[in-house]
Design an enzyme around this catalytic site. Structure first.
Site, short mmCIF file in Angstrom:
data_model
loop_
_atom_site.label_atom_id
_atom_site.label_comp_id
_atom_site.label_asym_id
_atom_site.label_seq_id
_atom_site.Cartn_x
_atom_site.Cartn_y
_atom_site.Cartn_z
N GLY A 123 0.83 -1.33 -0.10
CA GLY A 123 -0.04 -0.11 -0.01
C GLY A 123 0.71 1.24 0.02
N SER A 126 3.82 1.79 -4.98
CA SER A 126 4.76 1.32 -6.09
C SER A 126 4.36 1.51 -7.65
CB SER A 126 5.36 0.03 -5.92
OG SER A 126 4.32 -0.76 -6.09
N SER A 127 3.02 1.56 -7.80
CA SER A 127 2.46 1.84 -9.16
C SER A 127 2.61 3.08 -9.62
CB SER A 127 1.06 1.19 -9.36
OG SER A 127 0.41 1.76 -8.75
N GLU A 159 -2.85 4.99 -14.96
CA GLU A 159 -3.42 3.90 -13.95
C GLU A 159 -4.98 3.73 -14.35
OE1 GLU A 159 -2.90 2.26 -9.86
OE2 GLU A 159 -1.29 3.72 -10.85
N ASP A 171 -1.71 9.71 -4.71
CA ASP A 171 -0.39 8.82 -4.86
C ASP A 171 0.55 9.61 -5.78
OD1 ASP A 171 -1.93 7.31 -3.16
OD2 ASP A 171 -1.95 5.63 -4.64
N TYR A 221 -14.87 -1.12 -1.70
CA TYR A 221 -14.50 0.28 -1.97
C TYR A 221 -15.73 0.61 -2.81
CZ TYR A 221 -12.00 3.68 -4.77
OH TYR A 221 -11.68 4.97 -5.33
#
Length: 385
Positions: A123, A126-127, A159, A171, A221
């Site tokens: 979490g 990294s992406s 993404e 992020d 989610y």
């Protein structure tokens, strides 16, 4: 210098020449402000001292040749034919190329080597770090003149389109725009932001990776998003100025949403109160009150576990353990939930001992190894010399 030398040497061994440039973009943590991003609220992330590294050079043709150290694998495409790959890992890079193409920027062929030390599956985004390292490096390589905000948005869209994850902007924003020893108070509606000092003094940050990811995460989610959207739809009939939960108050929710659906009310109330906690956390950090920052984290975990219900037994176990450690001033689950890490603020010199103590208790309870990850607030994307 060790990392730069290794990168350069590996690139040279794989591609037979030195790279034109090398860059890195870090993973991130979020101190507080969870599930507020898709409700146009506030978050408080910062980059960490673990990153994705890329070495890249332009080619004289339109080929794209990638090599991922983690997978010991090459992947090839061309600039004009980039499309999502069933391999997975190339998509975070190819998605960025696709976004640059859509902006009519003159992407040429290139070789790219990627490596990193952001723990996968913890979490820590990294992406996003791969997307931002790629965008940052290609922007420098081909002199596109993109701003850091534009690079973050390109990473987010990569993404969405190539990895199929409808993530918020947090992020990528943290990966590109962070400053060392600061957190970013980011307004997820306007993308206005403020760097707030994170001067921990006698304290340090440690993450406890549960090494678990429950399959509930994606369906839960979507359910939470639906509850939030339903609450807003009901509020708008009485309060037309409410565009998202960002604009709502608990009093509004009690008047309009609670009589219709207790569950939707509880989920919406969590989001409204979490935005308030971000404000209180920023006030605490600006006055150097780390103990109050930690208290807000404990309160936030209680709310996300009991009200928003996206925690899990493993995360709750670790936060409850920290409540009984006098040297720990704050702990909460971090991220989407149902696994991943807890984030903890602990007096310097005690985190390793606490990690050693909690690990056997955690293993006995869940049959899993606990992984402590020590992190420090770091700067965003940068070129390597």
């Amino acid at each position: 210098m060790g990392k730069q030398n290794t990168l350069k040497e590996r690139y040279q061994a794989l591609f037979g020449a030195e790279p034109d440039l090398m860059a890195k973009s870090p993973g991130r943590i979020n101190l507080i402000g969870e599930h507020t991003d898709y409700n146009e609220g506030f978050v408080l992330p910062t980059a960490i001292d673990k990153a994705i590294y890329v070495a890249v050079a332009a080619r004289d043709d339109d080929k794209i040749v990638l090599y991922a150290e983690d997978f010991s694998e090459y992947f090839e495409s061309t600039v004009d034919t980039v499309s999502p790959s069933d391999k997975g890992w190339p998509n975070y890079i190819l998605g960025v190329v696709d976004q640059l193409n859509k902006l009519n920027l003159a992407v040429k062929g290139f070789n790219l080597y990627v490596d990193g030390d952001v723990p996968l599956g913890a979490g820590l985004s990294s992406s996003a770090a791969v997307e931002c390292a790629t965008g940052f490096a290609l922007n420098e390589l081909f002199h596109f003149g993109l701003s850091r905000q534009e690079i973050a948005k390109i990473g987010q869209m990569a993404e969405h389109t190539f990895a199929g994850v409808k993530c918020g902007i947090m992020d990528q924003f943290a990966s590109v725009l962070s400053k060392e020893d600061f957190v970013i108070k980011l307004d997820c509606r306007s993308l206005e932001y403020e760097h707030v000092p994170l001067l921990l003094g006698d304290y340090e940050l440690v993450l406890f990776n549960t090494n678990v990811k429950h399959s509930l995460a994606s369906s839960a989610y979507n359910d939470r998003r639906n509850s939030c959207e339903q609450g807003v739809a009901w509020l708008q009939k009485a309060y037309p100025d409410v565009l998202s939960l960002r604009d709502a108050t608990v009093e509004m929710l009690e008047a309009v949403v609670k009589p219709k659906d207790e569950e939707v009310f509880t989920k919406c109330k969590y989001v409204v109160e979490e935005n308030i906690r971000v404000e209180l956390a920023c006030e605490a950090l600006k006055s150097g009150n780390i103990e109050e920052m930690g208290r807000q984290m404990f309160v936030a975990h209680q709310a996300i576990s009991q009200d928003y219900q996206v925690s899990c037994a493993e995360l709750d176990f670790l936060v409850d353990y920290m409540k009984n450690q006098p040297e720990a001033v704050g702990a909460r689950m971090m991220g989407g939930g149902f696994g991943g890490c807890t984030i903890n603020i602990v007096q310097k010199g005690h985190a390793e001992r606490i990690a050693r103590q909690v690990s056997p208790a955690y293993k006995e309870a869940f049959g899993l190894e606990l992984e402590p990850i020590f992190v420090a607030a770091s700067g965003g994307s940068t070129l390597l010399a």
